[in-house]
Design a protein around this motif. Structure first.
Motif, PDB file in Angstrom:
ATOM      1  N   UNK A  15       0.836  -1.194   0.000  1.00 36.33           N
ATOM      2  CA  UNK A  15       0.000   0.000   0.000  1.00 36.33           C
ATOM      3  C   UNK A  15       0.872   1.245   0.000  1.00 36.33           C
ATOM      4  N   UNK A  16       0.218   2.373   0.034  1.00 37.27           N
ATOM      5  CA  UNK A  16       0.911   3.647   0.212  1.00 37.27           C
ATOM      6  C   UNK A  16       0.733   4.082   1.663  1.00 37.27           C
ATOM      7  N   UNK A  17       1.657   4.902   2.154  1.00 34.72           N
ATOM      8  CA  UNK A  17       1.629   5.304   3.554  1.00 34.72           C
ATOM      9  C   UNK A  17       0.318   5.960   3.956  1.00 34.72           C
ATOM     10  N   UNK A  18      -0.244   6.794   3.088  1.00 37.48           N
ATOM     11  CA  UNK A  18      -1.477   7.499   3.439  1.00 37.48           C
ATOM     12  C   UNK A  18      -2.602   6.519   3.753  1.00 37.48           C
ATOM     13  N   UNK A  19      -2.739   5.473   2.958  1.00 37.74           N
ATOM     14  CA  UNK A  19      -3.797   4.484   3.192  1.00 37.74           C
ATOM     15  C   UNK A  19      -3.525   3.707   4.481  1.00 37.74           C
ATOM     16  N   UNK A  42       4.048  12.135  -5.819  1.00 40.56           N
ATOM     17  CA  UNK A  42       2.810  11.391  -5.631  1.00 40.56           C
ATOM     18  C   UNK A  42       2.176  10.912  -6.935  1.00 40.56           C
ATOM     19  N   UNK A  43       2.333  11.649  -8.009  1.00 41.94           N
ATOM     20  CA  UNK A  43       1.761  11.246  -9.291  1.00 41.94           C
ATOM     21  C   UNK A  43       2.776  11.512 -10.407  1.00 41.94           C
ATOM     22  N   UNK A  44       3.836  10.721 -10.448  1.00 40.44           N
ATOM     23  CA  UNK A  44       4.857  10.976 -11.466  1.00 40.44           C
ATOM     24  C   UNK A  44       4.327  10.683 -12.868  1.00 40.44           C
ATOM     25  N   UNK A  45       4.871  11.393 -13.809  1.00 41.88           N
ATOM     26  CA  UNK A  45       4.546  11.173 -15.213  1.00 41.88           C
ATOM     27  C   UNK A  45       5.795  10.585 -15.868  1.00 41.88           C
ATOM     28  N   UNK A  46       5.629   9.485 -16.559  1.00 40.86           N
ATOM     29  CA  UNK A  46       6.759   8.845 -17.225  1.00 40.86           C
ATOM     30  C   UNK A  46       6.385   8.558 -18.675  1.00 40.86           C
TER      31      UNK A  46
END
Length: 75
Positions: A15-19, A42-46
């Protein structure tokens, strides 16, 4: 997913830390963090290397321009 791990229905989960932090302390206390990845945006673009540089640049320009467009819109 966390409850499934705590109940032993699955051996592990991710999971992610926030969850994870949103879960109750009682549930979090039943779990052990095995591994943490380094922090990333948090929302990288690749883009795949096959995407032409001109297309990548166009997408970057469009995304960066969104902020300025939003400043021009009255609230």
């Amino acid at each position: 997913m966390f409850k499934h791990v705590a109940l032993g229905h699955v051996a592990a989960g991710g999971t992610v830390n926030a969850a994870f932090n949103d879960e109750s302390p009682e549930l979090r206390d039943q779990l052990t963090v095995l591994f943490k990845t380094p922090d990333v945006a948090s929302h990288p673009i690749v883009a795949h290397p096959r995407v032409p540089a001109s297309v990548r640049k166009s997408v970057i320009n469009a995304l960066m321009g969104m902020q300025q467009d939003a400043e021009d819109v009255p609230c």
